[in-house]
Design a protein around this motif. Structure first.
Motif, PDB file in Angstrom:
ATOM      1  N   MET A   1      40.855  49.552  50.358  1.00 53.64           N
ATOM      2  CA  MET A   1      40.061  48.959  49.323  1.00 53.64           C
ATOM      3  C   MET A   1      40.889  48.718  48.062  1.00 53.64           C
ATOM      4  SD  MET A   1      37.066  47.934  48.857  1.00 53.64           S
ATOM      5  CE  MET A   1      35.793  47.671  47.715  1.00 53.64           C
ATOM      6  N   LYS A   2      41.837  49.652  47.795  1.00 54.07           N
ATOM      7  CA  LYS A   2      42.686  49.491  46.617  1.00 54.07           C
ATOM      8  C   LYS A   2      43.566  48.252  46.755  1.00 54.07           C
ATOM      9  CE  LYS A   2      42.976  54.321  45.215  1.00 54.07           C
ATOM     10  NZ  LYS A   2      43.851  55.432  44.935  1.00 54.07           N
ATOM     11  N   LYS A   3      44.031  47.979  47.988  1.00 54.70           N
ATOM     12  CA  LYS A   3      44.871  46.792  48.212  1.00 54.70           C
ATOM     13  C   LYS A   3      44.056  45.530  47.956  1.00 54.70           C
ATOM     14  CE  LYS A   3      48.158  48.623  51.547  1.00 54.70           C
ATOM     15  NZ  LYS A   3      48.688  48.491  52.883  1.00 54.70           N
ATOM     16  N   PHE A   4      42.832  45.508  48.416  1.00 56.90           N
ATOM     17  CA  PHE A   4      41.960  44.347  48.239  1.00 56.90           C
ATOM     18  C   PHE A   4      41.719  44.094  46.750  1.00 56.90           C
ATOM     19  CE2 PHE A   4      37.698  42.497  47.772  1.00 56.90           C
ATOM     20  CZ  PHE A   4      37.906  41.286  48.417  1.00 56.90           C
ATOM     21  N   THR A   5      41.447  45.134  46.000  1.00 55.07           N
ATOM     22  CA  THR A   5      41.208  45.023  44.564  1.00 55.07           C
ATOM     23  C   THR A   5      42.473  44.528  43.870  1.00 55.07           C
ATOM     24  OG1 THR A   5      39.621  46.825  44.711  1.00 55.07           O
ATOM     25  CG2 THR A   5      40.422  46.275  42.518  1.00 55.07           C
ATOM     26  N   ALA A   6      43.611  45.042  44.253  1.00 55.42           N
ATOM     27  CA  ALA A   6      44.879  44.642  43.647  1.00 55.42           C
ATOM     28  C   ALA A   6      45.164  43.165  43.923  1.00 55.42           C
ATOM     29  CB  ALA A   6      46.013  45.516  44.163  1.00 55.42           C
ATOM     30  N   VAL A   7      44.899  42.712  45.139  1.00 52.34           N
ATOM     31  CA  VAL A   7      45.116  41.313  45.492  1.00 52.34           C
ATOM     32  C   VAL A   7      44.179  40.411  44.688  1.00 52.34           C
ATOM     33  CG1 VAL A   7      44.898  39.626  47.373  1.00 52.34           C
ATOM     34  CG2 VAL A   7      46.050  41.792  47.781  1.00 52.34           C
ATOM     35  N   CYS A   8      42.929  40.814  44.548  1.00 55.59           N
ATOM     36  CA  CYS A   8      41.954  40.028  43.766  1.00 55.59           C
ATOM     37  C   CYS A   8      42.383  39.926  42.310  1.00 55.59           C
ATOM     38  CB  CYS A   8      40.560  40.651  43.867  1.00 55.59           C
ATOM     39  SG  CYS A   8      39.786  40.363  45.465  1.00 55.59           S
ATOM     40  N   VAL A   9      42.830  41.048  41.726  1.00 53.04           N
ATOM     41  CA  VAL A   9      43.285  41.043  40.338  1.00 53.04           C
ATOM     42  C   VAL A   9      44.506  40.140  40.194  1.00 53.04           C
ATOM     43  CG1 VAL A   9      44.305  42.502  38.520  1.00 53.04           C
ATOM     44  CG2 VAL A   9      42.300  43.293  39.782  1.00 53.04           C
ATOM     45  N   LEU A  10      45.409  40.190  41.137  1.00 54.23           N
ATOM     46  CA  LEU A  10      46.603  39.355  41.104  1.00 54.23           C
ATOM     47  C   LEU A  10      46.239  37.871  41.169  1.00 54.23           C
ATOM     48  CD1 LEU A  10      49.718  39.133  41.164  1.00 54.23           C
ATOM     49  CD2 LEU A  10      49.550  39.218  43.659  1.00 54.23           C
ATOM     50  N   LEU A  11      45.355  37.501  42.093  1.00 48.24           N
ATOM     51  CA  LEU A  11      44.946  36.106  42.230  1.00 48.24           C
ATOM     52  C   LEU A  11      44.234  35.596  40.987  1.00 48.24           C
ATOM     53  CD1 LEU A  11      43.758  35.948  45.951  1.00 48.24           C
ATOM     54  CD2 LEU A  11      45.827  34.968  44.957  1.00 48.24           C
ATOM     55  N   MET A  12      43.389  36.420  40.407  1.00 51.87           N
ATOM     56  CA  MET A  12      42.676  36.029  39.188  1.00 51.87           C
ATOM     57  C   MET A  12      43.651  35.872  38.029  1.00 51.87           C
ATOM     58  SD  MET A  12      39.193  38.226  39.599  1.00 51.87           S
ATOM     59  CE  MET A  12      38.315  37.533  38.220  1.00 51.87           C
ATOM     60  N   SER A  13      44.643  36.703  37.966  1.00 50.14           N
ATOM     61  CA  SER A  13      45.656  36.611  36.912  1.00 50.14           C
ATOM     62  C   SER A  13      46.443  35.317  37.044  1.00 50.14           C
ATOM     63  CB  SER A  13      46.609  37.801  36.972  1.00 50.14           C
ATOM     64  OG  SER A  13      45.916  39.002  36.760  1.00 50.14           O
ATOM     65  N   ILE A  14      46.815  34.975  38.257  1.00 52.60           N
ATOM     66  CA  ILE A  14      47.571  33.743  38.490  1.00 52.60           C
ATOM     67  C   ILE A  14      46.725  32.536  38.080  1.00 52.60           C
ATOM     68  CG2 ILE A  14      48.519  32.244  40.292  1.00 52.60           C
ATOM     69  CD1 ILE A  14      49.442  34.805  41.731  1.00 52.60           C
ATOM     70  N   ALA A  15      45.446  32.542  38.486  1.00 54.55           N
ATOM     71  CA  ALA A  15      44.562  31.435  38.144  1.00 54.55           C
ATOM     72  C   ALA A  15      44.373  31.334  36.631  1.00 54.55           C
ATOM     73  CB  ALA A  15      43.215  31.607  38.832  1.00 54.55           C
TER      74      ALA A  15
END
Length: 150
Positions: A1-15
């Motif tokens: 779950m932590k990996k999923f949250t980290a990926v979501c935060v990363l994608l939102m940051s890029i956007a």
């Protein structure tokens, strides 16, 4: 779950960070000019083709005769008329058409040759034109009777 949250935060940051640049600064002004010219031509409408006749009756001929004829076409539209191809219903009829554009108000000629060899009886052939008119395809007909060569 932590990996999923980290990926979501990363994608939102890029956007979020990739949208900092003003989109209008990326527009190529030469493309805008080309689009305006294209739209002006489109607003003129399609080429309009008018025929002097849509059916050519060659009457009676003897088997083996070559029949030559033509159809006159006039461009009554506001843009150039372009005929990209002309195809007959069989190999016994060979069309010839203007390969260059026909300017508005000008005329051209669709010529054809019909070979009556082996074609005894009533004949009806079509020539289909591919054009830049609204209908895209236009059709003219050739008809007549071939009398057996005795």
């Amino acid at each position: 779950m932590k990996k999923f949250t980290a990926v979501c935060v990363l994608l939102m940051s890029i956007a979020f960070f990739s949208c900092k640049e003003n989109a209008s600064s990326k527009v190529n002004t030469s493309n805008l000019e080309s689009a305006k010219e294209r739209d002006a031509v489109i607003n003129l409408g399609s080429a309009i083709i008018e025929f002097d006749k849509t059916e050519y009756d060659f009457g009676e001929v003897t088997e083996g005769d070559l029949v030559e004829g033509s159809f006159e076409v006039t461009n009554t539209g506001k843009v150039d008329l372009i005929i990209t191809s002309a195809k007959a219903t069989c190999g016994c009829t060979v069309p010839d058409w203007p390969k260059e554009a026909i300017k508005p108000g000008e005329s051209g000629e669709i010529k054809f040759t019909f070979n009556s060899r082996g074609r005894v009886g009533k004949q009806s052939k079509s020539i289909t034109l591919k054009t830049n008119t609204e209908k895209v395809t236009e059709t003219v007909r050739i008809k007549g009777t071939v009398i057996k060569n005795s």
